[in-house]
Design an enzyme around this catalytic site. Structure first.
Site, PDB file in Angstrom:
ATOM      1  N   ASP A  14      19.297  51.566   1.245  1.00  0.00           N
ATOM      2  CA  ASP A  14      17.915  51.843   0.829  1.00  0.00           C
ATOM      3  C   ASP A  14      16.995  50.709   1.305  1.00  0.00           C
ATOM      4  O   ASP A  14      16.384  50.032   0.494  1.00  0.00           O
ATOM      5  CB  ASP A  14      17.845  51.989  -0.709  1.00  0.00           C
ATOM      6  CG  ASP A  14      18.331  50.748  -1.454  1.00  0.00           C
ATOM      7  OD1 ASP A  14      19.023  49.911  -0.854  1.00  0.00           O
ATOM      8  OD2 ASP A  14      18.000  50.597  -2.656  1.00  0.00           O
ATOM      9  N   ASP A  19      19.252  44.898   2.712  1.00  0.00           N
ATOM     10  CA  ASP A  19      19.967  45.963   3.446  1.00  0.00           C
ATOM     11  C   ASP A  19      19.768  45.736   4.951  1.00  0.00           C
ATOM     12  O   ASP A  19      20.721  45.829   5.738  1.00  0.00           O
ATOM     13  CB  ASP A  19      19.383  47.358   3.131  1.00  0.00           C
ATOM     14  CG  ASP A  19      19.438  47.720   1.665  1.00  0.00           C
ATOM     15  OD1 ASP A  19      20.291  48.501   1.264  1.00  0.00           O
ATOM     16  OD2 ASP A  19      18.594  47.186   0.910  1.00  0.00           O
ATOM     17  N   ASN A  43      15.362  51.183  -3.484  1.00  0.00           N
ATOM     18  CA  ASN A  43      14.332  50.137  -3.432  1.00  0.00           C
ATOM     19  C   ASN A  43      12.935  50.740  -3.335  1.00  0.00           C
ATOM     20  O   ASN A  43      11.965  50.188  -3.845  1.00  0.00           O
ATOM     21  CB  ASN A  43      14.566  49.208  -2.238  1.00  0.00           C
ATOM     22  CG  ASN A  43      15.698  48.236  -2.495  1.00  0.00           C
ATOM     23  OD1 ASN A  43      15.874  47.784  -3.623  1.00  0.00           O
ATOM     24  ND2 ASN A  43      16.459  47.936  -1.455  1.00  0.00           N
ATOM     25  N   THR A 127      24.956  49.959   0.356  1.00  0.00           N
ATOM     26  CA  THR A 127      24.129  48.840  -0.131  1.00  0.00           C
ATOM     27  C   THR A 127      22.936  49.323  -0.959  1.00  0.00           C
ATOM     28  O   THR A 127      21.997  48.562  -1.177  1.00  0.00           O
ATOM     29  CB  THR A 127      23.645  47.974   1.058  1.00  0.00           C
ATOM     30  OG1 THR A 127      22.962  48.817   1.982  1.00  0.00           O
ATOM     31  CG2 THR A 127      24.806  47.269   1.734  1.00  0.00           C
ATOM     32  N   PHE A 168      20.784  46.472 -10.328  1.00  0.00           N
ATOM     33  CA  PHE A 168      19.892  47.536  -9.875  1.00  0.00           C
ATOM     34  C   PHE A 168      20.625  48.749  -9.274  1.00  0.00           C
ATOM     35  O   PHE A 168      20.392  49.888  -9.697  1.00  0.00           O
ATOM     36  CB  PHE A 168      18.886  46.963  -8.855  1.00  0.00           C
ATOM     37  CG  PHE A 168      17.904  47.978  -8.332  1.00  0.00           C
ATOM     38  CD1 PHE A 168      16.822  48.385  -9.103  1.00  0.00           C
ATOM     39  CD2 PHE A 168      18.059  48.536  -7.073  1.00  0.00           C
ATOM     40  CE1 PHE A 168      15.921  49.331  -8.633  1.00  0.00           C
ATOM     41  CE2 PHE A 168      17.155  49.482  -6.593  1.00  0.00           C
ATOM     42  CZ  PHE A 168      16.079  49.878  -7.373  1.00  0.00           C
ATOM     43  N   ASN A 169      21.461  48.537  -8.272  1.00  0.00           N
ATOM     44  CA  ASN A 169      22.054  49.689  -7.563  1.00  0.00           C
ATOM     45  C   ASN A 169      22.875  50.585  -8.491  1.00  0.00           C
ATOM     46  O   ASN A 169      22.870  51.811  -8.349  1.00  0.00           O
ATOM     47  CB  ASN A 169      22.957  49.222  -6.410  1.00  0.00           C
ATOM     48  CG  ASN A 169      22.161  48.687  -5.240  1.00  0.00           C
ATOM     49  OD1 ASN A 169      20.981  48.984  -5.099  1.00  0.00           O
ATOM     50  ND2 ASN A 169      22.803  47.888  -4.398  1.00  0.00           N
ATOM     51  N   HIS A 241      22.046  39.648  -1.230  1.00  0.00           N
ATOM     52  CA  HIS A 241      22.981  40.572  -1.885  1.00  0.00           C
ATOM     53  C   HIS A 241      23.748  41.440  -0.870  1.00  0.00           C
ATOM     54  O   HIS A 241      24.968  41.353  -0.746  1.00  0.00           O
ATOM     55  CB  HIS A 241      22.217  41.517  -2.823  1.00  0.00           C
ATOM     56  CG  HIS A 241      21.441  40.814  -3.899  1.00  0.00           C
ATOM     57  ND1 HIS A 241      22.049  40.203  -4.958  1.00  0.00           N
ATOM     58  CD2 HIS A 241      20.106  40.639  -4.075  1.00  0.00           C
ATOM     59  CE1 HIS A 241      21.129  39.690  -5.756  1.00  0.00           C
ATOM     60  NE2 HIS A 241      19.942  39.936  -5.242  1.00  0.00           N
ATOM     61  N   ASP A 242      23.021  42.300  -0.181  1.00  0.00           N
ATOM     62  CA  ASP A 242      23.686  43.328   0.622  1.00  0.00           C
ATOM     63  C   ASP A 242      24.524  42.783   1.786  1.00  0.00           C
ATOM     64  O   ASP A 242      25.583  43.354   2.096  1.00  0.00           O
ATOM     65  CB  ASP A 242      22.648  44.341   1.142  1.00  0.00           C
ATOM     66  CG  ASP A 242      22.034  45.148   0.005  1.00  0.00           C
ATOM     67  OD1 ASP A 242      22.677  45.265  -1.052  1.00  0.00           O
ATOM     68  OD2 ASP A 242      20.907  45.647   0.167  1.00  0.00           O
TER      69      ASP A 242
HETATM   70  C1  BDR Z   1      20.371  45.211  -4.900  1.00  0.00           C
HETATM   71  O1  BDR Z   1      19.158  45.834  -5.292  1.00  0.00           O
HETATM   72  C2  BDR Z   1      18.264  45.931  -4.205  1.00  0.00           C
HETATM   73  O2  BDR Z   1      16.991  45.464  -4.570  1.00  0.00           O
HETATM   74  C3  BDR Z   1      18.852  45.126  -3.081  1.00  0.00           C
HETATM   75  O3  BDR Z   1      18.597  45.762  -1.829  1.00  0.00           O
HETATM   76  C4  BDR Z   1      20.326  45.086  -3.391  1.00  0.00           C
HETATM   77  O4  BDR Z   1      21.003  46.180  -2.814  1.00  0.00           O
HETATM   78  C5  BDR Z   1      20.511  43.898  -5.641  1.00  0.00           C
HETATM   79  O5  BDR Z   1      20.591  44.123  -7.017  1.00  0.00           O
HETATM   80 CA    CA Z   2      19.992  47.586  -1.129  1.00  0.00          CA
END
Ligand code: BDR
Ligand code: CA
Length: 316
Positions: A14, A19, A43, A127, A168-169, A241-242
């Site tokens: 996303d 990403d 996102n 991701t 979040f994801n 993160h990703d």
């Molecule tokens: C995840 O949430 C999104 O904002 C980032 O792209 C990442 O995949 C981190 O929590």
């Molecule tokens: Ca992401």
């Protein structure tokens, strides 16, 4: 990983700054043959992340049609993250316009096609929210045997980032995450435990900027934008993160990886979307996931810089 052979990979995400940087790594490494890019709302809205994915594909000269995926999670309402990624979902540097039409196939159809046609097993790197991946597993269970591993950025073994408990994801589509964690497939989860340690400091943005190639310059400017919000949360660097979902596949030696049973909380006043890892071994369930929990940060950043160097001499 056998580096003589390229492994077919599907990038599902996303984008999103991190990403996008994950895909910069995937394209730069010699290990992967990128067979598909599929998008999922997270996102930002599906329209926005799909446009971003097509612009990233143009930037990275990934010569494929991006396939759009789920507009909404399996059961819940969509949550988006403009505070992290801006109104476009990828605010910051200018990017080239897409140079391919969007695929006529949906993300699930595209993933199924790649899996069916591939002689070798395929890696899925997810991701974003797991909506597409879950929809694929539910609609094409016969193709599960064609999946080598699903490498996920998501979850947290001890904390969240969107709620105190949930990352979040996973929070965006807990039912999808539940489906994936109960699939029986090999899973690798780069959770906040590792990704919040995968920090890139502002002086390192400049090392990347000064590599003086067009992709490295864009990466540095993505960092500049992403860091504005991340800094306000108290982090000393940009949390990558990703990219951990890619890097932990190609360089597992720089990560700490533990086998645990992981499940997803679907209810609870405060805990919907939480990943619960049985690190005490109390549930009696066999591990279902390789949990990436730590890393050598300096080596990680060096490998990122090396990946950005691969774009030397590129023209956009
Ligand atoms: C995840 O949430 C999104 O904002 C980032 O792209 C990442 O995949 C981190 O929590
Ligand atoms: Ca992401």
């Amino acid at each position: 990983m056998d580096t003589n052979k390229k492994i077919p990979v599907i990038l599902d995400g996303d984008p999103g700054h991190d990403d996008a940087i994950a895909w910069v790594l995937a394209k730069a490494c010699n290990e992967f043959d990128i067979k598909a890019i599929t998008t999922v709302a997270g996102n930002q809205t599906l329209d926005k992340v799909t446009y971003n994915a097509r612009r990233i594909a143009a930037l990275l000269k990934i010569d494929i049609e991006v396939a759009r995926g789920r507009k909404v999670p399996l059961l819940s309402d969509l949550i988006i993250a403009p505070n992290f990624h801006g109104e476009s979902g990828l605010d910051g540097p200018e990017l080239p316009e897409p140079n391919h039409e969007e695929s006529e196939l949906s993300a699930v159809e595209m993933m199924a096609k790649v899996l069916k046609e591939s002689k070798e097993k395929v890696i899925i790197v997810a991701t974003g929210p797991l909506s597409n991946v879950a929809a694929l597993l539910l609609s094409h269970p016969e193709l599960k045997e064609k999946i080598e591993i699903i490498s996920i950025m998501g979850g947290g073994l001890r904390n969240g980032n969107w709620t105190p408990a949930a990352e979040f994801n996973i929070l965006v589509d807990p039912e999808a995450a539940y489906t994936v964690f109960h699939s029986g497939l090999p899973l690798q989860m780069s959770s906040l435990d590792v990704t919040e340690k995968a920090l890139v400091y502002p002086e390192e943005f400049d090392i990347i900027r000064n590599l003086n190639n067009p992709v490295a310059k864009v990466v540095a400017e993505w960092f500049d934008f992403f860091f504005i919000h991340v800094k306000s949360l108290g982090h000393k660097g940009a949390t990558l993160h990703d990219p951990c979902a890619i890097m932990s596949l190609i360089h597992p030696e720089i990560f700490t990886i533990k086998d645990y049973y992981v499940d997803v909380e679907l209810s609870g006043n405060y805990t919907r979307g939480t990943t619960v890892a049985d690190y005490l071994g109390r549930t009696g369930n066999k591990p279902n996931c390789k949990c990436v929990v730590g890393l050598n940060r300096d080596k990680f950043v060096q490998l990122l810089i090396d990946a950005c160097k691969q774009y030397e001499g590129w023209k956009i």
